[in-house]
Design a protein around this motif. Structure first.
Motif, mmCIF file in Angstrom:
data_model
loop_
_atom_site.group_PDB
_atom_site.id
_atom_site.type_symbol
_atom_site.label_atom_id
_atom_site.label_comp_id
_atom_site.label_asym_id
_atom_site.label_seq_id
_atom_site.Cartn_x
_atom_site.Cartn_y
_atom_site.Cartn_z
ATOM 1 N N PHE A 102 87.438 57.055 61.487
ATOM 2 C CA PHE A 102 86.082 56.602 61.787
ATOM 3 C C PHE A 102 85.738 55.352 60.979
ATOM 4 O O PHE A 102 85.030 54.461 61.471
ATOM 5 C CB PHE A 102 85.081 57.728 61.497
ATOM 6 N N TRP A 103 86.218 55.270 59.759
ATOM 7 C CA TRP A 103 86.010 54.060 58.958
ATOM 8 C C TRP A 103 86.685 52.861 59.632
ATOM 9 O O TRP A 103 86.096 51.780 59.737
ATOM 10 C CB TRP A 103 86.568 54.269 57.553
ATOM 11 N N ASN A 104 87.929 53.048 60.085
ATOM 12 C CA ASN A 104 88.629 51.958 60.762
ATOM 13 C C ASN A 104 87.916 51.532 62.033
ATOM 14 O O ASN A 104 87.883 50.344 62.375
ATOM 15 C CB ASN A 104 90.053 52.386 61.104
ATOM 16 N N GLN A 105 87.357 52.505 62.757
ATOM 17 C CA GLN A 105 86.652 52.166 63.994
ATOM 18 C C GLN A 105 85.406 51.338 63.710
ATOM 19 O O GLN A 105 85.047 50.446 64.479
ATOM 20 C CB GLN A 105 86.286 53.457 64.729
ATOM 21 N N ARG A 106 84.780 51.605 62.592
ATOM 22 C CA ARG A 106 83.537 50.911 62.253
ATOM 23 C C ARG A 106 83.778 49.610 61.498
ATOM 24 O O ARG A 106 83.133 48.601 61.756
ATOM 25 C CB ARG A 106 82.656 51.843 61.417
ATOM 26 N N ARG A 107 84.740 49.622 60.568
ATOM 27 C CA ARG A 107 84.933 48.486 59.667
ATOM 28 C C ARG A 107 86.207 47.698 59.928
ATOM 29 O O ARG A 107 86.387 46.606 59.387
ATOM 30 C CB ARG A 107 84.978 48.990 58.217
ATOM 31 N N GLY A 108 87.103 48.242 60.713
ATOM 32 C CA GLY A 108 88.394 47.602 60.914
ATOM 33 C C GLY A 108 89.468 48.259 60.064
ATOM 34 O O GLY A 108 89.179 48.915 59.054
ATOM 35 N N VAL A 109 90.734 48.074 60.472
ATOM 36 C CA VAL A 109 91.854 48.703 59.779
ATOM 37 C C VAL A 109 91.993 48.108 58.388
ATOM 38 O O VAL A 109 91.864 46.898 58.195
ATOM 39 C CB VAL A 109 93.149 48.518 60.585
ATOM 40 N N GLU A 110 92.260 48.978 57.421
ATOM 41 C CA GLU A 110 92.343 48.546 56.026
ATOM 42 C C GLU A 110 93.488 47.558 55.817
ATOM 43 O O GLU A 110 94.479 47.564 56.560
ATOM 44 C CB GLU A 110 92.528 49.769 55.100
ATOM 45 N N VAL A 145 97.397 53.247 57.264
ATOM 46 C CA VAL A 145 98.000 54.397 56.601
ATOM 47 C C VAL A 145 97.628 55.694 57.308
ATOM 48 O O VAL A 145 98.297 56.720 57.151
ATOM 49 C CB VAL A 145 97.558 54.439 55.116
ATOM 50 N N ALA A 146 96.578 55.649 58.138
ATOM 51 C CA ALA A 146 96.173 56.850 58.869
ATOM 52 C C ALA A 146 97.268 57.316 59.819
ATOM 53 O O ALA A 146 97.372 58.521 60.087
ATOM 54 C CB ALA A 146 94.880 56.583 59.647
ATOM 55 N N ARG A 147 98.105 56.403 60.314
ATOM 56 C CA ARG A 147 99.145 56.829 61.261
ATOM 57 C C ARG A 147 100.226 57.677 60.584
ATOM 58 O O ARG A 147 100.539 58.774 61.064
ATOM 59 C CB ARG A 147 99.753 55.621 61.959
ATOM 60 N N HIS A 191 95.465 53.638 69.151
ATOM 61 C CA HIS A 191 95.947 52.374 68.588
ATOM 62 C C HIS A 191 94.841 51.424 68.147
ATOM 63 O O HIS A 191 95.052 50.660 67.192
ATOM 64 C CB HIS A 191 96.895 51.683 69.580
ATOM 65 N N PRO A 192 93.624 51.409 68.770
ATOM 66 C CA PRO A 192 92.606 50.475 68.270
ATOM 67 C C PRO A 192 92.181 50.740 66.828
ATOM 68 O O PRO A 192 91.726 49.819 66.146
ATOM 69 C CB PRO A 192 91.429 50.686 69.235
ATOM 70 N N VAL A 193 92.317 51.990 66.350
ATOM 71 C CA VAL A 193 91.927 52.300 64.971
ATOM 72 C C VAL A 193 93.145 52.520 64.080
ATOM 73 O O VAL A 193 92.989 52.877 62.909
ATOM 74 C CB VAL A 193 91.009 53.544 64.924
ATOM 75 N N LEU A 194 94.340 52.310 64.623
ATOM 76 C CA LEU A 194 95.557 52.489 63.839
ATOM 77 C C LEU A 194 96.342 51.193 63.661
ATOM 78 O O LEU A 194 97.073 51.043 62.681
ATOM 79 C CB LEU A 194 96.478 53.524 64.500
ATOM 80 N N ARG A 195 96.198 50.271 64.603
ATOM 81 C CA ARG A 195 97.050 49.076 64.586
ATOM 82 C C ARG A 195 96.401 47.975 63.768
ATOM 83 O O ARG A 195 95.267 47.555 64.034
ATOM 84 C CB ARG A 195 97.289 48.600 66.011
ATOM 85 N N ARG A 196 97.129 47.502 62.762
ATOM 86 C CA ARG A 196 96.629 46.423 61.913
ATOM 87 C C ARG A 196 96.946 45.066 62.527
ATOM 88 O O ARG A 196 96.112 44.152 62.511
ATOM 89 C CB ARG A 196 97.259 46.531 60.522
ATOM 90 N N ARG A 197 98.138 44.931 63.042
ATOM 91 C CA ARG A 197 98.574 43.663 63.633
ATOM 92 C C ARG A 197 99.372 43.960 64.888
ATOM 93 O O ARG A 197 100.307 44.759 64.864
ATOM 94 C CB ARG A 197 99.447 42.887 62.642
ATOM 95 N N TYR A 198 98.982 43.318 65.988
ATOM 96 C CA TYR A 198 99.659 43.532 67.262
ATOM 97 C C TYR A 198 100.838 42.570 67.397
ATOM 98 O O TYR A 198 100.727 41.382 67.065
ATOM 99 C CB TYR A 198 98.696 43.337 68.426
#
Length: 652
Positions: free
Chosen positions: A29-37, A90-92, A156-163
């Motif tokens: 949920f943090w990644n969805q709101r703020r972007g992947v760390e 790191v969530a993945r 993938h939208p909340v897990l992928r840092r770089r496509y």
């Protein structure tokens, strides 16, 4: 003493796993709101999650002895994955590792339960439950690693840092070269107004080098295909209409004929179903991908119109949207893209070299993607809408569609399994090979596991007849409850990623559950039918209410099974000692969930029929002389492509 030792040994690990899952949900949920760390924080977050979870488990249980194996296993798996998955949050690795830990833990709990806690006098019931459990364990173990990796693709939208693969269309091509594109539109007994709306949208394409071939196959009524032929003539020389009788192969046969009629200078083939109204930039934003000679096809999502005013169509829309805008783009990013039948472009020479479209498979699109990948071809899935079609309007039509979608991949596996053996198809990439194997295995094993689950319920019935109670291990109920809570959390997360409501995503889940029997029928037919499976089309005509009896006619099996399961759940609830949970409670929960899934089918069939009846009452009567009475179509089907909102934005 044995039960106390069992609880002490297992509960710390169970609490640790539940705490890790809660942390993972918070991070997603943090990644969805703020972007992947940022990557530099991945190691810190991994250690922090496991440390906090271990402290929580110790605070709850007060015993750290049996935490060490779980923590060490988690670090040993998640650490290397975190290093290797450099483009992911790191969530993945946390998610994968915790799901693996949950599988091992639940298997350990159930295995010891069967061996230690079952009374010797209940040997028949134990056999009826242990053998299915062992079968399910083997099936899950066979695909657990790859299955969990693919499961994360839907997030993938909340897990992928770089496509590493394209996720957006290219800028519209305004300068040469303009590779020649031929648009193929197959149709059979379609409403003329619907096909004409599609042709009008194609005529507004801004790409300068294209032509259109419309193949109408086996339509007996001239009133349906003659208006389309006349409209093609009005649109000019770019549009060619062909009507053929007695053409075998259904849609694949029509597409093969269109391919034979395609001009020699054509380099790319675009495919549109007869009801898909395309955007003006459909071609100009996609042809540039074919500058890379390794790209054999580009697929875009199925999207739909005219769904907002009916609950049944809303559920169907959001159920499909999850696959088209989350899962399929995630697969493409990980090197596995497939064709899904419309709004796609295919390299013409690759299509011909692969042998065209197969008439032996109900999903001729994904079967072609298999043969292209076997020749070393790559595909892309670009998650932006370039056309909108019509959804099945009745539950019966939805069943026909999903039957094809489930049976087809099994047919293609039966046709091509030898190509997946080691040493075969050396040009096929490893991600494609693994994905094709596990996709078909997942379809088949899903039905087998459901059958084994029903056998396990039979073991519970034997216990009822014998009047014996078998207590449940404490950790199992906590794991089941945590899994249920996690499923709701993931549902909420998907609703936020898709910008939909939790209510819409829940309705989509109900619709998915309602098709369980259809999936079973499709798998059984694909494996065991002695006759070729018929290609049953989905009608695009405006449906009308047929009454509640007719609506329920296609869900008789689901209705009977659902009522029986609810009755069994009631019996189990009456026998359960809620002060000390036993097997009757778990069996009752299982029967209740199965009954809910089965009864969802007649419920949605009735909902679709009721909405059609209400819509008919609100619609003014049409004069018989008006053309709409001959070829009905929704008003929105005829709206211009310019009036459609772009697919990159959320649905209106």
């Amino acid at each position: 003493m044995g039960e106390w030792m069992s609880a002490v040994e297992v509960m710390p690990t169970v609490c640790f796993s539940v705490a890790v899952q809660a942390c993972i949900l918070g991070l997603l949920f943090w990644n969805q709101r703020r972007g992947v760390e940022a990557r530099r924080w991945s190691g810190v977050l991994l250690v922090a999650v496991y440390s906090v979870s271990a402290l929580v488990a110790f605070a709850v249980v007060g015993n750290a002895l049996w935490l060490a194996p779980a923590v060490l296993l988690s670090l040993g798996v998640a650490g290397p994955l975190c290093v290797g998955m450099k483009h992911d949050s790191v969530a993945r690795p946390l998610y994968f590792t915790n799901r693996l830990l949950g599988f091992l833990l639940s298997s350990f709990i159930l295995g010891r339960w069967f061996l230690w806690d079952f009374p010797s006098s209940a040997s028949l019931a134990r056999a009826l439950m242990f053998v299915p459990w062992l079968g399910i364990f083997c099936l899950v173990a066979l695909q657990v690693v790859y299955g969990l990796l693919l499961e994360a693709a839907g997030f993938h939208p909340v897990l992928r840092r770089r496509y590493v693969r394209p996720t957006q269309p290219l800028p519209a091509r305004r300068e040469p070269p303009f590779p020649r594109v031929t648009v193929h539109i197959p149709c059979h007994a379609e409403p003329p107004a619907v096909v004409i709306a599609t042709l009008d949208a194609v005529s507004r394409l801004r790409y300068p080098a294209f032509d259109v071939i419309v193949v109408d196959n086996n339509t007996a009524d001239p009133a349906l295909w003659k208006p389309v032929e006349a409209h093609c003539a009005r649109l000019g020389e770019r549009f060619r209409f062909v009507h053929v009788e007695a053409l075998p192969g259904a849609k694949a046969g029509a597409l093969n004929l269109a391919l034979r009629l395609t001009p020699s200078e054509t380099q790319l083939v675009a495919l549109l179903d007869a009801d898909f109204v395309c955007e003006p930039d459909f071609l100009e934003c996609l042809v540039g991908f074919f500058d890379d000679p390794s790209i054999h096809f580009v697929q875009t999502p199925h999207d739909y119109r005219d769904w907002k005013d009916r609950g049944f169509l809303r559920a169907a829309y959001w159920e499909e949207r999850q696959g088209n805008f989350l899962q399929l783009p995630g697969f493409s990013e990980r090197g596995f893209a497939t064709l899904i039948g419309t709004t796609c472009l295919i390299r013409r020479d690759a299509l011909e070299a692969a042998g065209g479209w197969s008439r032996k498979c109900l999903t001729e699109d994904s079967e072609l993607a298999f043969r292209l990948s076997a020749r070393g071809g790559q595909g892309l899935f670009i998650p932006r809408t370039f056309a909108r079609g019509l959804l099945p309007q009745t539950f019966r039509d939805l069943q026909k569609q999903r039957f094809r979608w489930i049976a087809g991949p099994i047919q293609q596996f039966q046709m091509h399994w030898r190509a997946l053996l080691p040493g075969r198809s050396p040009a096929m990439s490893a991600p494609h090979r693994r994905a094709w194997v596990f996709h078909c295995l997942d379809l088949a094993s899903g039905m087998v596991m459901q059958v084994l689950g029903m056998i396990s319920l039979l073991g519970s019935v034997v216990l009822v007849l014998q009047g014996q109670r078998v207590p449940l291990p404490q950790g199992m109920l906590l794991l089941v409850g945590a899994e249920f809570a996690s499923a709701w959390g993931m549902l909420w997360l998907r609703s936020r990623m898709l910008r939909g409501s939790l209510r819409d995503l829940f309705a989509a889940g109900v619709l998915g559950a309602s098709l369980q029997q259809t999936r079973r029928n499709a798998v059984s037919a694909a494996f065991f039918s002695r006759q070729p499976l018929a290609w049953r089309r989905t009608s695009k005509f405006k449906a009308s209410s047929r009454g509640w009896r007719a609506a329920l006619d296609s869900t008789r099996v689901e209705l009977g099974t659902g009522v029986a399961m609810l009755g069994l759940a009631g019996v189990m609830a009456g026998l359960t000692d809620f002060s000390r949970p036993d097997l009757f409670l778990l069996a009752g929960i299982g029967a209740l969930m199965e009954g809910w899934r089965q009864l969802s089918a007649p419920g949605l069939a009735l909902l679709a029929d009721a909405e059609l009846r209400r819509e008919a009452r609100a619609r003014p009567a049409l004069s018989p002389a008006r053309p709409e009475a001959v070829a009905p179509a929704t008003a929105a089907a005829c709206r211009t492509a310019e009036g459609s909102s772009p697919a990159a934005s959320p649905p209106p």
